[in-house]
Design a protein around this motif. Structure first.
Motif, mmCIF file in Angstrom:
data_model
loop_
_atom_site.group_PDB
_atom_site.id
_atom_site.type_symbol
_atom_site.label_atom_id
_atom_site.label_comp_id
_atom_site.label_asym_id
_atom_site.label_seq_id
_atom_site.Cartn_x
_atom_site.Cartn_y
_atom_site.Cartn_z
ATOM 1 N N PRO A 158 0.827 -1.221 0.000
ATOM 2 C CA PRO A 158 0.000 0.000 0.000
ATOM 3 C C PRO A 158 0.854 1.260 0.000
ATOM 4 C CG PRO A 158 0.087 -0.925 2.206
ATOM 5 C CD PRO A 158 0.807 -1.896 1.310
ATOM 6 N N VAL A 159 2.145 1.083 0.205
ATOM 7 C CA VAL A 159 3.069 2.219 0.172
ATOM 8 C C VAL A 159 3.429 2.515 -1.278
ATOM 9 C CG1 VAL A 159 5.363 3.024 0.852
ATOM 10 C CG2 VAL A 159 3.989 1.662 2.440
ATOM 11 N N GLY A 160 3.446 3.794 -1.652
ATOM 12 C CA GLY A 160 3.856 4.162 -2.994
ATOM 13 C C GLY A 160 5.347 3.953 -3.169
ATOM 14 N N ILE A 161 5.743 3.239 -4.238
ATOM 15 C CA ILE A 161 7.154 2.948 -4.485
ATOM 16 C C ILE A 161 7.492 3.368 -5.912
ATOM 17 C CG2 ILE A 161 8.949 1.180 -4.548
ATOM 18 C CD1 ILE A 161 7.231 -0.507 -2.681
ATOM 19 N N ALA A 162 8.630 4.039 -6.048
ATOM 20 C CA ALA A 162 9.121 4.434 -7.373
ATOM 21 C C ALA A 162 10.603 4.138 -7.453
ATOM 22 C CB ALA A 162 8.868 5.916 -7.631
ATOM 23 N N VAL A 163 11.061 3.756 -8.650
ATOM 24 C CA VAL A 163 12.475 3.549 -8.913
ATOM 25 C C VAL A 163 12.894 4.576 -9.965
ATOM 26 C CG1 VAL A 163 14.250 1.950 -9.700
ATOM 27 C CG2 VAL A 163 12.304 1.095 -8.383
ATOM 28 N N PHE A 164 14.000 5.294 -9.689
ATOM 29 C CA PHE A 164 14.501 6.327 -10.583
ATOM 30 C C PHE A 164 15.880 5.938 -11.101
ATOM 31 C CE2 PHE A 164 11.602 8.418 -7.693
ATOM 32 C CZ PHE A 164 10.918 9.332 -8.486
ATOM 33 N N ASP A 165 16.222 6.440 -12.288
ATOM 34 C CA ASP A 165 17.584 6.252 -12.765
ATOM 35 C C ASP A 165 18.481 7.337 -12.168
ATOM 36 O OD1 ASP A 165 17.172 8.612 -14.192
ATOM 37 O OD2 ASP A 165 16.920 7.613 -16.126
ATOM 38 N N GLN B 48 1.524 0.125 -8.253
ATOM 39 C CA GLN B 48 0.111 0.482 -8.365
ATOM 40 C C GLN B 48 -0.287 1.520 -7.323
ATOM 41 O OE1 GLN B 48 -2.182 -0.277 -10.537
ATOM 42 N NE2 GLN B 48 -1.034 -1.751 -11.783
ATOM 43 N N ALA B 49 0.263 1.406 -6.116
ATOM 44 C CA ALA B 49 -0.105 2.352 -5.053
ATOM 45 C C ALA B 49 0.286 3.777 -5.436
ATOM 46 C CB ALA B 49 0.563 1.948 -3.736
ATOM 47 N N LEU B 50 1.478 3.941 -6.026
ATOM 48 C CA LEU B 50 1.910 5.288 -6.408
ATOM 49 C C LEU B 50 1.129 5.792 -7.620
ATOM 50 C CD1 LEU B 50 3.770 7.593 -5.732
ATOM 51 C CD2 LEU B 50 5.500 6.594 -7.226
ATOM 52 N N GLN B 51 0.784 4.886 -8.533
ATOM 53 C CA GLN B 51 -0.046 5.303 -9.664
ATOM 54 C C GLN B 51 -1.379 5.857 -9.165
ATOM 55 O OE1 GLN B 51 -0.274 2.260 -12.837
ATOM 56 N NE2 GLN B 51 1.624 1.395 -11.988
ATOM 57 N N ALA B 52 -1.949 5.203 -8.156
ATOM 58 C CA ALA B 52 -3.217 5.681 -7.598
ATOM 59 C C ALA B 52 -3.035 7.026 -6.906
ATOM 60 C CB ALA B 52 -3.774 4.643 -6.622
ATOM 61 N N MET B 53 -1.919 7.189 -6.181
ATOM 62 C CA MET B 53 -1.665 8.463 -5.502
ATOM 63 C C MET B 53 -1.564 9.614 -6.502
ATOM 64 S SD MET B 53 1.210 7.596 -2.633
ATOM 65 C CE MET B 53 0.948 6.381 -1.334
ATOM 66 N N ASN B 54 -0.849 9.363 -7.597
ATOM 67 C CA ASN B 54 -0.592 10.429 -8.563
ATOM 68 C C ASN B 54 -1.691 10.582 -9.599
ATOM 69 O OD1 ASN B 54 1.806 10.873 -7.252
ATOM 70 N ND2 ASN B 54 3.056 9.783 -8.751
ATOM 71 N N GLY B 55 -2.575 9.579 -9.694
ATOM 72 C CA GLY B 55 -3.653 9.667 -10.672
ATOM 73 C C GLY B 55 -3.179 9.504 -12.096
ATOM 74 N N LEU B 56 -2.053 8.787 -12.288
ATOM 75 C CA LEU B 56 -1.481 8.590 -13.623
ATOM 76 C C LEU B 56 -1.025 7.150 -13.777
ATOM 77 C CD1 LEU B 56 0.734 11.810 -13.851
ATOM 78 C CD2 LEU B 56 -1.378 11.394 -15.123
ATOM 79 N N GLU B 57 -1.177 6.607 -14.993
ATOM 80 C CA GLU B 57 -0.698 5.263 -15.275
ATOM 81 C C GLU B 57 0.834 5.251 -15.293
ATOM 82 O OE1 GLU B 57 -2.509 2.569 -15.554
ATOM 83 O OE2 GLU B 57 -4.405 3.668 -15.276
ATOM 84 N N THR C 159 4.061 18.069 -0.733
ATOM 85 C CA THR C 159 2.770 18.730 -0.551
ATOM 86 C C THR C 159 2.275 19.254 -1.894
ATOM 87 O OG1 THR C 159 3.787 20.876 -0.088
ATOM 88 C CG2 THR C 159 3.353 19.453 1.793
ATOM 89 N N GLY C 160 0.970 19.310 -2.037
ATOM 90 C CA GLY C 160 0.392 19.872 -3.251
ATOM 91 C C GLY C 160 -0.783 19.054 -3.740
ATOM 92 N N ARG C 161 -1.017 19.140 -5.042
ATOM 93 C CA ARG C 161 -2.185 18.499 -5.640
ATOM 94 C C ARG C 161 -1.736 17.588 -6.782
ATOM 95 N NH1 ARG C 161 -7.013 22.825 -5.082
ATOM 96 N NH2 ARG C 161 -6.066 24.181 -3.540
ATOM 97 N N THR C 162 -2.357 16.428 -6.868
ATOM 98 C CA THR C 162 -2.043 15.496 -7.945
ATOM 99 C C THR C 162 -3.275 15.325 -8.824
ATOM 100 O OG1 THR C 162 -2.725 13.554 -6.675
ATOM 101 C CG2 THR C 162 -0.425 14.281 -6.449
ATOM 102 N N HIS C 163 -3.088 14.609 -9.929
ATOM 103 C CA HIS C 163 -4.194 14.395 -10.868
ATOM 104 C C HIS C 163 -5.294 13.539 -10.251
ATOM 105 C CE1 HIS C 163 -1.832 16.169 -14.127
ATOM 106 N NE2 HIS C 163 -0.802 15.533 -13.605
ATOM 107 N N SER C 164 -4.988 12.774 -9.229
ATOM 108 C CA SER C 164 -6.010 11.935 -8.613
ATOM 109 C C SER C 164 -6.977 12.748 -7.762
ATOM 110 C CB SER C 164 -5.355 10.852 -7.739
ATOM 111 O OG SER C 164 -4.688 11.454 -6.633
ATOM 112 N N ASP C 165 -6.537 13.902 -7.263
ATOM 113 C CA ASP C 165 -7.398 14.742 -6.424
ATOM 114 C C ASP C 165 -7.001 16.203 -6.618
ATOM 115 O OD1 ASP C 165 -9.217 15.631 -4.604
ATOM 116 O OD2 ASP C 165 -8.148 14.926 -2.821
ATOM 117 N N PRO C 166 -7.265 16.762 -7.809
ATOM 118 C CA PRO C 166 -6.763 18.108 -8.113
ATOM 119 C C PRO C 166 -7.413 19.214 -7.304
ATOM 120 C CG PRO C 166 -8.240 17.346 -9.844
ATOM 121 C CD PRO C 166 -8.011 16.171 -8.937
#
Length: 689
Positions: A146-153, A163-172, A213-220
């Motif tokens: 349920p924790v948002g996870i991202a891997v960066f170069d 999937q959790a982070l995609q839901a947080m950000n409202g983007l695939e 902090t701020g607004r994402t596409h999932s809850d603008p």
């Protein structure tokens, strides 16, 4: 996946051996026909061939003798055509045993040689399958957490998001890959996030509980808060290969803090409005100040329209009957954006019939808000103008009209448009817009009342000035009166030319201290007194004492500067007395100008100080110039320098006195005059005497 292909193909040392733990990866580069052009140490360790034995040979020569060569050719054709390929092949080790490999091949343009280079990564298939099996725990965590996870170069671009982070950000996931945080999430503190991530990449020290902090596409429409932790990914040799981010939504815990912060922002905006709205008594400037403040935090475009009668000086009735005429006095941005260019420009008069939404808002005296703008919502307004449909096409999604009401009088309205992806206007936004509008309405009404008083004072001022200067034997006279600009109150400046017995002439000029109708009325009283007293043939100093007595009779004490001159054109003799007024200037026939040395005295109304009369004789053809302080006083300028500039201008030849007066006004007065200016010039005829 991008790699420095020319560096790889050209021989730079880039060893991927040991990447992904125990998995040894070979890096090989071929040209478009499959000829090997680069063979690294990892390839030698994996297959046993040194570089000198394989570079220049077709890569297909390294396949197992029993392998399907057509499959290899097909794979290479796909890679060369721009389609990255993944496959399992059987290669022939230099020691003489088969080796199953997993390969990844992708084309990259070659910068220096032209054509296409195919970059190939190869690894032992058995070892790769083992590593994938051991990574099942990580994959399970990545998929189900349920924790948002991202891997960066290493360039802080997204490689993977769960999937959790995609839901947080409202983007695939595909909207993230290859892009930076700033590009994906412009409405959060992305620049600060990248700064923290860059610090982790450089130092290797994890950052825990960084706040996004701020607004994402999932809850603008709402501000949210996330706790972020960043950890650097390294190969077995400690070299950074990327970064992992873990995000937890803590908005619920931070809601009170967010509400307090939003309240502080609203308070800051209201405080800023109290400072920046109403900085002058100019109607247009006040309307524009409201538009400029509201467009910063509330909307993407704002217009401010006031009733046409405000701009023409007409009376405002108790209510609105029939249609409405509004003048656009504020607009932000004024032009240059797609939305602003659709809206009517500044200065335009807009006519709305009785049933139009604009008229209805003024009649109801209540804010009108459409949170979600669509074709159905704009239908009532679209009957009167194509602008609503055009605004909808340009992305305007929320709309608000706020009436400007002060002292029970409807003055106009402000219209706010929102197009940015931050959600619709909310009740809090309506409340904030109402506060700004109420504050601006008071300032607009003050400007209206001031403009009316300014106009009344100006009419009174002009009516009390001499309407006709008589023809005088032996003397030529020119005069000018320039009122203060609309943003400054009219003062009490005046001048007069009075014919006396014996061919003499009295020149008078004065300035009642203060502004507005009261100063103009006192000016009229003094002017009438001077005209009556001058005909009694009083000595100049006695006349000034009588004027001072007239000021003492006023209910509210006032002061005035005054200069009085009696001239005999026959012989050029002048008797000059001044009471705190700027000194006169005499211009001799040869063009030399000088300030006359006349004791300054004190302003009328101070009392207790005698006045002194100075006698001066002017040659035929001389010019005497009298003026009020508005001509020579200017903010930030030394008075002595201004007086020197005045005398310099007077020394320049002028064909007529009228042209001389115009020259002084043009060169000494700014575009917006802070104070009234009265100017009187008299020339003794050369033929006299």
């Amino acid at each position: 996946m991008r790699a420095p292909v020319d560096d790889v193909a050209g021989g730079a040392a880039w060893d991927a051996g040991g990447w992904l733990g125990e998995l040894r990866v070979a890096v090989v580069a071929t040209n478009a026909d499959g000829t090997i052009v680069r063979w690294d140490h990892g390839a030698q360790a994996l297959l046993g061939y040194p570089s000198r034995e394989v570079v220049g040979r077709p890569i297909a020569d390294l396949l197992h003798p029993g392998a399907d060569r057509s499959l290899g050719r097909s794979l290479w054709d796909s890679a060369t055509a721009g389609h990255g390929v993944m496959a399992t092949v059987t290669a022939w080790h230099r020691d003489g045993h088969p080796l199953e490999l997993e390969i990844w091949a992708a084309p990259v343009p070659a910068r220096h040689r032209g054509g296409t280079t195919v970059l190939v990564f190869a690894a032992d298939a058995h070892t790769a399958r083992g590593i994938r099996g051991s990574s099942a725990v990580w994959e399970g965590l990545f998929v189900r957490s349920p924790v948002g996870i991202a891997v960066f170069d290493t360039q802080l671009r997204f490689l993977r998001v769960n999937q959790a982070l995609q839901a947080m950000n409202g983007l695939e996931e595909n909207a993230h890959i290859g892009r930076s945080v700033v590009e994906v999430l412009p409405a959060v503190n992305a620049a600060e996030m990248e700064s923290a991530m860059r610090q982790v990449m450089v130092t290797g020290k994890p950052v825990l509980d960084f706040r996004r902090t701020g607004r994402t596409h999932s809850d603008p429409g709402h501000e949210r808060v996330w706790s972020c932790s960043y950890v650097r990914l390294e190969d077995p040799d400690g070299r950074p290969i990327g970064l992992t981010a873990f995000l937890i939504d803590i908005t619920a815990q931070q809601q009170d803090q967010l509400e307090a912060e939003a309240g502080r922002r609203r308070l800051a905006l209201v405080n800023e409005a109290s400072v920046k709205i109403g900085t002058s008594l100019d109607l247009e400037r006040t309307a524009q100040e409201l538009a400029d403040i509201a467009v910063r935090d509330l909307a993407d475009a704002v217009t401010v329209d006031v009733l046409e009668t405000l701009t023409t000086g007409g009376d405002l009735g108790p209510g609105l009957v029939g249609g409405t005429a509004l003048r656009r006095l504020g607009k932000a941005p004024p032009a240059g954006s797609r939305i602003a260019d659709i809206l009517a420009p500044l200065g335009r008069t807009l006519i709305f019939p009785a049933g139009a939404p604009y008229t209805q808002v003024l009649a109801d005296r209540e804010t009108f808000m459409i949170a979600h703008l669509d074709k159905k919502a704009i239908a009532p307004a679209a009957r009167y103008s194509p602008a609503p449909a055009q605004l909808l096409e340009q992305g305007v999604h929320s709309f608000m009209m706020v009436p400007l009401i002060a002292r029970g009088v409807v003055l106009g309205l402000g219209t706010l448009y929102r197009s940015r992806p931050v959600g619709p206007f909310t009740d809090d936004d309506v409340s904030l817009a109402g506060e700004l509008a109420a504050r601006a309405a008071i300032c607009v009404d003050n400007a209206r009342l001031y403009r009316r008083e300014h106009g009344t004072a100006l009419v009174l001022q002009r009516s009390l000035l001499p309407q006709h200067i008589p023809q005088l034997p032996g003397m030529e006279v020119a005069h000018r009166y320039l009122p203060a600009s609309d943003v400054n109150e009219v003062g009490g400046d005046w001048y007069d030319v009075i014919r006396l017995d014996g061919g003499k002439v009295a020149l008078a000029i004065g300035d009642v201290m203060g502004h507005g109708a009261a100063a103009a009325a006192v000016m009229g009283r003094l002017s009438a007194s001077v005209r009556a007293l001058a005909r009694l043939d009083l000595a100049p100093e006695n006349l000034l004492h009588q004027l001072e007595a007239a000021l003492e009779d006023l209910t509210e004490p006032m002061l005035a500067t005054f200069l009085y001159t009696v001239i005999d054109p026959a012989n050029g003799r002048c008797h000059i007395t001044r009471a705190g007024h700027p000194p006169p200037v005499a211009v001799s026939p040869d063009g030399t100008a000088r300030l006359l040395d006349v004791p300054p005295g004190v302003p009328l109304g101070v009392g207790g100080t005698p006045f002194t009369t100075t006698d001066v004789t002017l040659q035929p053809g001389s010019i005497l110039v009298l003026y009020t302080d508005g001509l020579v006083e200017a903010r930030g300028s030394d008075i002595d320098e201004r007086l020197a500039e005045l005398t310099h201008l007077l020394e320049q030849p002028a064909p007529t006195l009228d042209e001389l007066c115009d020259r002084l006004l043009i060169h000494l007065t700014p575009a917006s005059v802070d104070d009234d200016i009265a100017l009187l010039a008299a020339r003794l005829n050369p033929s006299t005497g």
